[in-house]
Design a protein around this motif. Structure first.
Motif, PDB file in Angstrom:
ATOM      1  N   GLY A  70      -0.760  10.794   8.083  1.00  0.00           N
ATOM      2  CA  GLY A  70      -2.031  10.587   7.380  1.00  0.00           C
ATOM      3  C   GLY A  70      -3.140  11.469   7.939  1.00  0.00           C
ATOM      4  N   ALA A 117       0.278   9.418   1.596  1.00  0.00           N
ATOM      5  CA  ALA A 117       0.728   9.030   2.938  1.00  0.00           C
ATOM      6  C   ALA A 117      -0.308   8.169   3.668  1.00  0.00           C
ATOM      7  N   LEU A 118      -1.345   7.736   2.979  1.00  0.00           N
ATOM      8  CA  LEU A 118      -2.445   7.063   3.673  1.00  0.00           C
ATOM      9  C   LEU A 118      -2.454   5.567   3.388  1.00  0.00           C
ATOM     10  N   ASP A 119      -2.954   4.797   4.363  1.00  0.00           N
ATOM     11  CA  ASP A 119      -3.101   3.372   4.090  1.00  0.00           C
ATOM     12  C   ASP A 119      -4.292   3.157   3.158  1.00  0.00           C
ATOM     13  N   GLN A 179      -7.283   5.711   2.141  1.00  0.00           N
ATOM     14  CA  GLN A 179      -7.169   6.209   0.765  1.00  0.00           C
ATOM     15  C   GLN A 179      -8.490   6.035   0.016  1.00  0.00           C
ATOM     16  N   THR A 227      -3.373  11.228  -1.387  1.00  0.00           N
ATOM     17  CA  THR A 227      -3.562   9.943  -0.706  1.00  0.00           C
ATOM     18  C   THR A 227      -2.248   9.193  -0.510  1.00  0.00           C
ATOM     19  N   GLN A 239      -2.672  14.880   6.632  1.00  0.00           N
ATOM     20  CA  GLN A 239      -3.096  14.951   5.235  1.00  0.00           C
ATOM     21  C   GLN A 239      -4.617  15.154   5.141  1.00  0.00           C
ATOM     22  N   ARG A 240      -5.352  14.443   6.001  1.00  0.00           N
ATOM     23  CA  ARG A 240      -6.811  14.583   5.973  1.00  0.00           C
ATOM     24  C   ARG A 240      -7.248  15.942   6.508  1.00  0.00           C
TER      25      ARG A 240
END
Ligand SMILES: Nc1ncnc2c1ncn2[C@@H]1O[C@H](COP(=O)(O)OP(=O)(O)OP(=O)(O)O)[C@@H](O)[C@H]1O
Ligand SMILES: [Mg+2]
Length: 221
Positions: free
Chosen positions: A159, A185-187, A191, A183, A162-163
């Motif tokens: 995550g 892979a993000l919680d 997200q 978004t 990803q950011r």
């Protein structure tokens, strides 16, 4: 006013033993300035292949067999390669569906972002880089942006990568952001933060966004 991006009749094929497989069959859409467009479809429907083809990065062996892509008034399939290199990153930012693979494993995050700033910003000054990079990472929801900047990709979670990939895509100050599953892979909390950031960029900078996802709730947000 002409749209910022207009994709018409995009066809992309891959060869296979039983003949060509069509990954995109006549895809078309337009994006206006400051507009967010969702590209939604089931897994394997050609969303990533289409997004990559806009940047002339169709995966190996894939072939664009039809259609046109006009961005800021220019047909991207007709311009010389050196011109597309100037568009990637500067005019169109791209967040890959596999963000960790899109980062350089041998460089600290800070150096990767600095490389984009140096390439895209004629007023780049080394002395400002550290503060600028922290300011770019801060709105992405990191509790310690300076630690992230000093890290190598393998020291970060999926995550976080990803950011970071989103920060890198925005570093060249593009007019269009293509975000392929930004978004996934993000919680849920992170997200929501990313979607809020994208909305703010659209509002404040007039950024246009192609939001690629299989999740309708992301498009609705
Ligand atoms: N390098 C490749 N070689 C052969 N076929 C490929 C290649 N890349 C993609 N394809 C094929 O193209 C089609 C579209 O793939 P694509 O990755 O664009 O789907 P997607 O809509 O992004 O799916 P997902 O939601 O899972 O990311 C798939 O059927 C896939 O098998
Ligand atoms: Mg995909």
């Amino acid at each position: 006013m002409a749209p910022l991006l207009s994709v018409e009749g995009l066809c992309v094929e891959f060869p296979s033993r039983s003949g060509p497989v069509r990954a995109c069959a006549g895809m078309g859409f337009t994006i206006g300035r400051g507009e967010v467009v969702g590209l939604v479809g089931e897994s394997g429907s050609g969303k990533s292949v289409a997004s990559l083809s806009i940047l002339r990065l169709t995966p190996p062996r894939g072939r664009v067999t039809g259609g046109s892509i006009v961005f800021e008034g220019r047909n991207l399939f007709a311009i010389p390669r050196r011109d597309i290199l100037k568009i990637r990153g500067r005019r169109i930012g791209f967040v890959s569906q596999t963000p960790r693979a899109s980062l350089n494993p041998a460089l600290r995050i800070r150096d990767q972002i600095a490389a984009v700033l140096r390439a895209c910003d004629p007023n780049f000054r080394r002395a400002d880089a550290r503060n600028r990079i922290s300011a770019m990472l801060a709105p992405l929801g990191f509790s310690d942006p300076d630690r992230v900047a000093a890290s190598f990709p393998h020291q970060l979670s999926g995550g976080m990568c990803q950011r970071v990939a989103i920060a890198l895509a925005l570093a060249g100050d593009p007019s269009l952001l293509i975000a392929d599953e930004p978004t996934t892979a993000l919680d849920v909390a992170v997200q929501a933060g990313i979607l809020a950031l994208l909305r703010r960029l659209k509002r404040e900078r007039g950024l246009s966004i192609l939001l690629v996802t299989h999740d309708l709730s992301v498009v609705r947000a």
